[in-house]
Write a protein that holds these residues in place. Structure first.
Motif, PDB file in Angstrom:
ATOM      1  N   UNK A  71       0.426   1.889   8.440  1.00  0.00           N
ATOM      2  CA  UNK A  71      -0.025   0.995   9.354  1.00  0.00           C
ATOM      3  C   UNK A  71       0.460  -0.479   9.042  1.00  0.00           C
ATOM      4  N   UNK A  72       0.249  -0.804   7.853  1.00  0.00           N
ATOM      5  CA  UNK A  72       0.650  -2.162   7.270  1.00  0.00           C
ATOM      6  C   UNK A  72       1.992  -2.491   7.857  1.00  0.00           C
ATOM      7  N   UNK A  80      -3.200   9.875   0.391  1.00  0.00           N
ATOM      8  CA  UNK A  80      -3.270  10.031   1.589  1.00  0.00           C
ATOM      9  C   UNK A  80      -3.927   8.605   2.497  1.00  0.00           C
ATOM     10  N   UNK A  81      -4.801   8.138   1.692  1.00  0.00           N
ATOM     11  CA  UNK A  81      -5.553   7.009   2.066  1.00  0.00           C
ATOM     12  C   UNK A  81      -4.529   5.790   1.819  1.00  0.00           C
ATOM     13  N   UNK A  82      -3.768   5.715   0.863  1.00  0.00           N
ATOM     14  CA  UNK A  82      -2.811   4.564   0.620  1.00  0.00           C
ATOM     15  C   UNK A  82      -1.839   4.546   1.486  1.00  0.00           C
ATOM     16  N   UNK A 140       0.814  -1.186  -0.216  1.00  0.00           N
ATOM     17  CA  UNK A 140      -0.061  -0.110  -0.030  1.00  0.00           C
ATOM     18  C   UNK A 140       0.971   1.047   0.188  1.00  0.00           C
ATOM     19  N   UNK A 181      -1.497   6.283   4.238  1.00  0.00           N
ATOM     20  CA  UNK A 181      -1.782   5.777   5.599  1.00  0.00           C
ATOM     21  C   UNK A 181      -1.970   4.337   5.864  1.00  0.00           C
ATOM     22  N   UNK A 182      -2.651   3.812   4.929  1.00  0.00           N
ATOM     23  CA  UNK A 182      -2.854   2.148   5.013  1.00  0.00           C
ATOM     24  C   UNK A 182      -1.311   1.403   5.022  1.00  0.00           C
ATOM     25  N   UNK A 222      -6.668  13.050  -1.548  1.00  0.00           N
ATOM     26  CA  UNK A 222      -7.281  12.156  -0.520  1.00  0.00           C
ATOM     27  C   UNK A 222      -6.903  10.518  -0.716  1.00  0.00           C
ATOM     28  N   UNK A 223      -6.859  10.018  -2.053  1.00  0.00           N
ATOM     29  CA  UNK A 223      -6.619   9.133  -2.297  1.00  0.00           C
ATOM     30  C   UNK A 223      -5.317   8.464  -1.864  1.00  0.00           C
TER      31      UNK A 223
END
Lengths: 502, 142, 497
Positions: free
Chosen positions: A415-416, A407-409, A336, A411-412, A404-405
């Motif tokens: 965390x991953x 940022x979403x990736x 990600x 962030x994932x 945003x997209x």
């Protein structure tokens, strides 16, 4: 061989050939330069799209220059990432070229028109070449082409501050180039080859073998520092704010939008194509080091941007922060995360390109650079300012914009990793997003909700159409690729998987 | 700046004028033998350019520029790489890879390769010649 | 049964497109602009009404844009009973607000912009309600923040900008925290679907508490709950009154809605019960009730007082939902419904006072009831409902929440009974004096509203207020019926009974 198999060289040749033709034609008639550049960049863009299609259908393409098979000859190797970069580069250059028509006529002296387009095309050719090449030394050469033309482009206005900025850029850029050259020399001593695929195989046997592993590490360090300067990764970003804010705005858009991303590309190539992911992630945790640097870059870049009063300088510092996002995604080295980093290359290119073009439009129409003076522009230039707002929201990462997209990736991806440092990184991403909001909202508030100093300032006076069209296309892209992110992701995802070998 | 370094020294002026064509001839030799012996376009370009630099030193900048005008230099600068690139494209059109000289195209591969390599060297030579002279003129205060 | 239909999308797009058309029309004619925006809200309302029969038959309506967003998380819509009925009330309140703002706004600047952003906010709120997964929900949730920000700072005064700044940046920060929670959920279970009543089932450990905390931070900010209320009392009063009405009446409800979805759909009742957090959440709700009421008593500015009252009422909603019993949830839903009507009515009244008499301060309201009878009658009805006087709808909600507390267990019930009595008392303390003052006191000597002639507000402002007041009475009287027909099935669907 079908014509399609020649696409890797075609995407490099089109801008370079244009660069050679432009001065001759420009010598005869200056008005030809712009249409010529627009047409050729359009062809380069179409060729990049075709290249991406053929990569998606046939897998990685290897093109043997002069018919000599690698590792003896120079090979152009186009993987998903290379094709992706070609599209981004040619797209943003096309926008900048369309924009330049009217912008350059006012900003630059007439005698500089032909050199301007020549250098722009040379730089594009260099960037395209660096994206598609499969040879380490070849990449160095293309880097020199794009660097030298960008030094000249920063200084092209001939103003004293611009020349000074360019000089600073040149000094640091030269240091970066020499470092990479030394790194290349070390690797050549160790292995006797310069082909990336070949290097990767031969270096694998050298990991941790006696003294040669030290040489290997020194080479790696040289590459990291050298290409970090090109990518303006904190703390080697010092040349960027001057160079990007002093260049003509169309050039700032290209510099901030893609040129520093090519530096990131080189970092990615070194980390994942030349060295193997296991080595740089686990044996020597280079990726985690650059992740930490990138996390600091996000915060520090944003903090610096908050303290700026000059609009273009603020945008330049924002680039320092956002190259941090990209490198952080790469350094996370998770599916990600790297996808997010690669995706952000595209999203940031659109948003930052749009912002710089808008800043150029403001300068073109009003001559204002100071953020506090922008009051009332929302009524004066509604379309330009709407585009500015959309692009700024994309930079902050507000849905449904493209930022945003990514940022979403990202962030994932943070965390991953599943480690405590991953939580720190996501903290940096979120805090960076909030800090970004602070300085962009200040500009937006000034544009729309502040009482202008002079009432006559708010007369409707829109940017000329030729400059407005690329601005609107880029702003539209920020929204469209936020709602339909699968278009860039269809290349970014396999690119990350191929690079990481997962 | 426009004055010669050696003033009106007759010996220097005459010798320089005499030597310059020979330097240029030697340059052409290096150029044409580039693909079979040491040398090539780059070296040849530098050698020929040095003849103009010699003239500039001996006869003064204006006189040297008179022999090698900007209107000639500018197309030369661009056309060199253009020749190089177009030769590469020719190889593609002839059915090979970019810059793949050894292809059968009207002639046997060996002949084609000799012709094309010479052509590429000429292209390189032209550019280097024009660029070196331009850089020299620029540094001399053009 | 799942029915594929694009009706939710139409409900979402009609205010969006209508707002843009209205913005352009506003450059030519103001009346045309207001008409278009009213029509857009009406279309949205009718479309939602059209979905009612399908939903009442026990079906759900779905619509997905498969090529949008990320492969497993498309922008998709699903309409169940709860979103539908909330959407119904919200779009109706929006029609009233659009009608009301036609005359109210005529004295303010940038009317076109106001109209556009009102419509955009409605569109974003409807999108939040109908979202199928947390990803789509978050998208609309954030859009609401930005569109309502423009409403908050409409006056562009330094105070408004300061209030707006607080609202925007706190909203962004809490939104980012919520975003973090969403990422955690996605990594844990690989889905963000909101239709499964507990997608986190099977996850163990402390991560659950982190997720609950982060997700609730975002939702409770928008709802204006106690520790995160700091923006509400400055942002709501500073906006123009129709905007205050929708901010306090609707946007806050969006936060409550998201909060309920988080508790009941992301976590699910069973999981929350094993996590033993119910009591703490109830305590938080109780604190919000108490704090909001206490602060409201201290206020002199009518709109600020109403804003604090919102903090307290949101506490009721949260408390009812956190009880995790069917009756408690029922009470929370009735409270959402009641507060939407009553607080909109109260802000409309406050707006009418500003419009007609220029009064913002409570102390200046002496004797105003004789001059503006309709406004003050509506105010009285809404205030009494807020206090919880039967047979108004406010009473019904408190009744259900108490029943829910009794269902949940004895210690909780006693504690809650105290909070309820105390807060009703406090509500009475700040509302009753205003009513007495307005109707039974003569004009003060300073007489700030001496020039006000004894006619009431224009018809287009009076009608929305009166409709809301009638709604409060009618739904209060019919609360037993509506509960059986509407609320009970909704609650059963949410609880999975």
């Amino acid at each position: 061989m079908t014509w399609a198999s020649h696409l890797p060289i075609i995407v490099v040749l089109i801008p370079l050939l244009t660069a050679y033709i432009t001065p001759m034609l420009g010598w005869m008639d200056k008005r030809i330069c712009n249409p010529l550049v627009i047409v050729s960049t359009s062809f380069a863009f179409i060729a990049s799209l075709l290249l991406a299609r053929s990569v998606l259908t046939r897998g990685v393409i290897s093109y043997h220059m002069g018919g000599f098979a690698p590792p003896f000859g120079i090979a152009l190797v186009v993987d998903y990432f290379g094709a992706y970069m070609c599209i981004v580069i040619s797209f943003l250059t096309l926008m900048a070229a369309i924009y330049s028509r009217e912008y350059i006529a006012k900003e630059l002296h007439e005698s500089k028109t032909a050199p301007y387009y020549t250098l722009l095309m040379l730089m594009t050719g260099g960037m395209m070449g660096a994206s598609v090449t499969g040879d380490l030394f070849n990449m160095f050469v293309f880097f020199e082409i794009l660097s030298i033309s960008s030094y000249a482009l920063v200084a092209i206005t001939g103003k004293k501050v611009a020349i000074l900025a360019s000089y600073k850029y040149l000094l640091l850029g030269a240091i970066g180039t020499s470092f990479t050259l030394v790194g290349i020399a070390y690797l050549y001593i160790l292995t006797g080859t310069l082909n990336m695929a070949d290097l990767s195989v031969r270096l694998a046997s050298l990991y941790g073998v006696g003294r040669s592993s030290w040489t290997l590490l020194v080479a790696l360090a040289f590459f990291m520092v050298g290409y970090s300067i090109k990518a303006a990764l904190f703390p080697l970003h010092t040349w960027l704010p001057d160079a990007h804010s002093m260049a003509p705005s169309s050039i700032s858009a290209v510099l901030s939008g893609i040129l520093i991303k090519v530096g990131a590309l080189a970092l990615i190539r070194v980390l994942f194509n030349i060295f193997q992911p296991e080595f740089v992630v686990e044996t020597i945790p280079v990726t985690s080091m650059i992740s930490w640097m990138a996390a600091v870059a996000i915060i520090v870049g944003s903090l610096f941007a908050i303290s700026q009063v000059d609009l273009k300088r603020m945008l330049a510092y924002s680039s320092v922060a956002h190259i941090g996002f990209i490198i952080l995604g790469v350094g996370l080295a998770t599916g990600y995360g790297t996808t997010g980093g690669i995706l952000h290359i595209f999203n940031h290119a659109m948003a930052k390109g749009c912002l710089f073009l808008c800043a150029g439009a403001i300068i073109y129409k009003t001559g204002l650079r100071n953020i506090d003076d922008l009051a009332g522009l929302g009524n004066k230039m509604p379309f330009t300012m709407a585009a500015f707002t959309i692009a700024a929201l994309s930079m902050i990462g507000i849905p449904p914009t493209a930022g945003f997209i990514s940022k979403f990736y990202l962030g994932l991806g943070a965390l991953e990793t599943g480690t405590w440092s991953g939580w720190v990184f996501i903290g940096a991403i979120l805090l960076g997003s909030l800090l970004t909001a602070i300085f962009y909202m200040r500009v937006i508030n000034n544009i729309y909700f502040k009482e202008p100093l002079h009432r006559e300032d708010v007369q409707r006076d829109e940017t000329p159409l030729g400059m407005l069209i690329p601005i609107l296309i880029l702003a539209g892209g920020c929204v469209i690729f936020g709602i339909f992110p699968r278009i860039p992701l269809s290349l970014a995802e396999p690119a990350a998987k191929l690079l990481l070998g997962i | 700046m426009s004055e010669s370094l050696f003033g009106e020294d007759v010996i220097v002026r005459t010798i320089a004028r005499l030597v310059a064509p020979f330097i240029q001839l030697f340059g052409l030799y290096v150029l044409m033998h580039g693909h079979v012996s040491p040398g090539g376009g780059f070296q040849a370009g530098v050698i020929i350019a040095s003849s103009f630099i010699l003239l500039a030193l001996a006869l003064g900048l204006p006189e040297s520029k008179e022999r090698f005008k900007k209107t000639i230099r500018l197309p030369m600068e661009s056309s060199g790489p253009l020749i190089f690139a177009l030769i590469g494209v020719t190889c593609i059109l002839a059915g090979g890879y970019y810059l793949q000289y050894g292809i059968a195209f009207l002639f046997p591969p060996a002949v084609v390769s000799a012709i094309l390599i010479s052509a590429v060297e000429i292209g390189i030579g032209i550019t280097v010649l024009a660029m070196i002279v331009t850089i020299f003129y620029a540094m001399a205060g053009d | 049964m799942i029915i594929i239909s694009c009706l939710p999308v139409i409900a979402l797009l009609s205010p969006l497109i209508g707002g843009i058309i209205a913005y352009q029309a506003g450059k030519i004619s103001e009346t045309a602009r207001d008409l278009i925006s009213i029509v857009a809200a009406i279309v949205s309302f009718i479309v939602i009404v059209a979905m009612v029969p399908t939903i009442l038959n026990g079906n759900t309506i779905e619509y997905s844009f498969y090529y949008t967003a990320i492969s497993t998380l498309p922008i998709a819509f699903r309409v169940g009973p709860f979103p539908l009925f909330l959407g119904l009330v919200i779009s109706f309140a929006w029609i009233l607000s659009a009608v009301y703002s036609h005359r109210y706004m005529e004295r303010l600047h940038s009317r076109n912009r106001f109209c556009l952003f009102m419509s955009l906010t409605l569109s974003a709120v409807i999108g939040t309600l109908f979202a199928k997964n947390m990803f789509a929900l978050f998208i609309f949730f954030e859009i609401t923040l930005f569109t309502s920000y423009v409403l908050v700072i409409h006056e562009e005064t330094p105070e408004a900008m300061a209030a707006g700044k607080k609202y925007l940046f706190l909203g962004l920060a809490t939104g980012l925290v919520m975003f973090f929670g969403i990422l955690l959920v996605y990594l844990q279970v690989g889905t963000l679907d909101l239709g499964k009543r507990g997608i986190l089932d099977g996850v163990h450990g402390n991560i659950l508490y982190v997720i609950l905390f982060t997700l609730l931070v975002g939702a409770l900010f928008k709802a204006g709950m106690f520790p995160l209320h700091v923006w509400l009392h400055s942002a709501h009063p500073i906006a123009p009154s129709p905007a205050s009405a929708v901010l306090s009446g609707v946007v806050v409800k969006e936060g409550c809605y998201v909060m309920i979805r988080i508790l009941y759909d992301i976590f699910g009742v069973n999981l929350l019960k094993t996590m033993l957090v119910s009591n703490w959440l109830v305590l938080l709700g109780g604190l919000s009730i108490f704090f909001g009421s206490a602060m409201a008593i201290r206020q002199h500015d009518l709109k600020t007082m109403l804003a604090y009252s919102t903090v307290s009422k949101v506490g009721y909603i949260f408390l009812g939902a956190a009880l995790l019993t069917p009756t408690g949830l029922q009470g929370a839903m009735v409270q959402i419904f009641h507060h939407l009507l009553a607080k909109s009515a109260l802000f409309f009244c406050a707006g009418a006072l500003i419009y007609k008499a220029g009064i913002r301060d409570i102390d200046q309201m002496a004797g105003i009831g004789k001059k503006m009878p309709i406004t003050m009658m509506v105010f009285t009805i809404a205030a009494l409902s807020m206090i919880g006087v039967p047979p108004l709808v406010g009473f019904a909600s408190k009744w259900y929440i108490v029943l829910g507390a009794l269902e949940a267990g004895r210690p909780l019930a006693i504690g809650f009974g105290l909070v309820l009595m105390l807060s009703s008392l406090m509500n009475a303390i700040y509302f009753i004096p205003i009513i007495i003052n307005a109707f039974f006191t003569g004009e003060s000597e300073h007489g700030e509203h001496k020039e006000v002639r004894p006619d009431d507000v224009p018809l287009s402002m009076a009608v929305p207020m009166v409709i809301l007041a009638i709604g409060i009475i009618v739904f209060g009287v019919l609360s037993a019926t509506t509960s059986v027909v509407v609320i009970k099935p909704t609650v059963n669907a949410m609880m999975g009974l």
